[in-house]
Design an enzyme around this catalytic site. Structure first.
Site, mmCIF file in Angstrom:
data_model
loop_
_atom_site.group_PDB
_atom_site.id
_atom_site.type_symbol
_atom_site.label_atom_id
_atom_site.label_comp_id
_atom_site.label_asym_id
_atom_site.label_seq_id
_atom_site.Cartn_x
_atom_site.Cartn_y
_atom_site.Cartn_z
ATOM 1 N N LYS A 52 0.735 -1.190 -0.136
ATOM 2 C CA LYS A 52 0.031 -0.212 0.095
ATOM 3 C C LYS A 52 1.004 1.214 -0.020
ATOM 4 C CE LYS A 52 -3.717 0.280 2.667
ATOM 5 N NZ LYS A 52 -4.513 0.036 4.067
ATOM 6 N N TYR A 86 7.673 -6.486 -1.590
ATOM 7 C CA TYR A 86 8.493 -5.273 -1.599
ATOM 8 C C TYR A 86 9.129 -5.062 -3.075
ATOM 9 C CZ TYR A 86 12.391 -2.244 -0.124
ATOM 10 O OH TYR A 86 13.331 -1.011 -0.161
#
Length: 327
Positions: free
Chosen positions: A92, A146
């Site tokens: 997010k 990531y």
């Protein structure tokens, strides 16, 4: 006085950037939700007239009153342990958070620099890694949250540049170290030093022949500062190309700390990169930048920082409790 917003301001790299821009005479607005950051990294700035802090989550609407000249987007978990524990928050902040900040940059007519990472190259098949290499990333692996957050971040940043004309800069950061790194966050330098100071064995994952290239934080900050003020809109690697195997690095730590631990080996985590070394040709040619601080010099300073921590801090097994953030 130029005004700059720095997200992730209470983190390791963000706090050093706050220091640099304060030193350069900017009015610095720090922003952090403190999910991985720590106010002690910036508490020395609170007394200054040209610093203010917003405790805010950038995945929600971001409002900063007044003019803004620059934005540095450094908000994100950045250690393997963190982004494995909070994978959705990691995605997010790279997507919704970046979108919010690009919108803010557009409205304020500010130049924005986003912090990307060498992880966009994944477990690279090209060595050293140049900016033109597209990477070897497992999108659904545990590290993918990531890697893909940062790859998306680069894509939406370029889209705002080409479609809306926003002034954008992209830095691809390679392994960086120095004071204010967090213990127990899964990165090799604080892990090794923490283990040495606690009298524990040094843990190597895999056979120790995987490589890393460590850049001291002051060099990294200088590269970011120069890139922000350059005219180059495409990604630039900033890192130290001095490569070392993890096995040899463990021996350096034992020598540096004067401890006598043995090295123990554990299985390598899934998709852990086997080689990491930046090609910094672009940084040299475009920015006149190259790493100056040797690993021996930088590690000495970093070790002194970790030695200054209290016994309670050194003994902590878990640095952060993320339960209140997981929804």
């Amino acid at each position: 006085m130029k005004r700059i917003l720095i997200t992730g301001a209470a983190g390791f790299l963000g706090s050093h950037l706050c220091d640099r821009f304060i030193k350069e005479g900017y009015f610095v607005i720090g922003m952090d939700n403190l999910i991985t950051g720590d106010l002690k990294n910036i508490e020395h700035l609170f007394k200054l007239e040209n610093f203010e802090f917003y405790h805010h989550d950038i995945t929600k609407f971001v409002h900063v009153p007044g003019d803004l000249d620059y934005i540095l987007h450094f908000a994100s978990p950045a250690s393997p342990i963190d982004y494995l524990k909070i994978p959705i928050q990691t995605l997010k902040v790279g997507s919704l958070g970046t979108h919010n900040l690009l919108g803010l940059a557009r409205v304020k007519k500010a130049r924005i620099l986003i912090a990307s990472t060498s992880e966009v190259y994944g477990d690279p098949l090209v060595h050293p890694q140049t900016e033109e290499y597209y990477g070897n990333v497992n999108t659904i692996g545990p590290r993918g949250v990531y890697d893909e957050a940062k790859r998306f971040q680069e894509s939406i940043t370029m889209a705002y540049h080409t479609f809306h004309g926003v002034e954008t800069r992209i830095v691809r950061i390679f392994n960086t170290y120095g004071p204010r790194m967090r213990l127990n966050d899964g990165r090799v330098i604080p892990a090794f030093i923490g283990q040495a100071l606690r009298g524990e064995d040094l843990t190597i994952f895999g056979d120790g022949m995987q490589t890393r290239s460590f850049c001291y934080v002051d060099d990294q900050v200088e590269g970011i500062f120069r890139l922000l003020h350059s005219d180059y809109v495409y990604p630039v690697n900033i890192g130290n190309p001095d490569e070392i195997t993890i096995k040899d690095f463990a021996e350096e730590i034992i020598k540096l700390t004067g401890t006598n631990q043995k090295v123990v080996y554990h299985p390598l985590p899934i998709n852990d990169p086997l080689q990491r070394q930046p090609d910094t040709t672009k940084a040299k040619e475009l920015l006149g930048w190259e790493a100056k601080v040797s690993r021996a010099e930088g590690m000495k300073i970093t070790y002194e920082y970790f030695k200054s921590l209290s016994p309670e801090e050194l003994a902590k097994e878990e640095h952060k409790d993320f339960s209140s953030y997981i929804k």
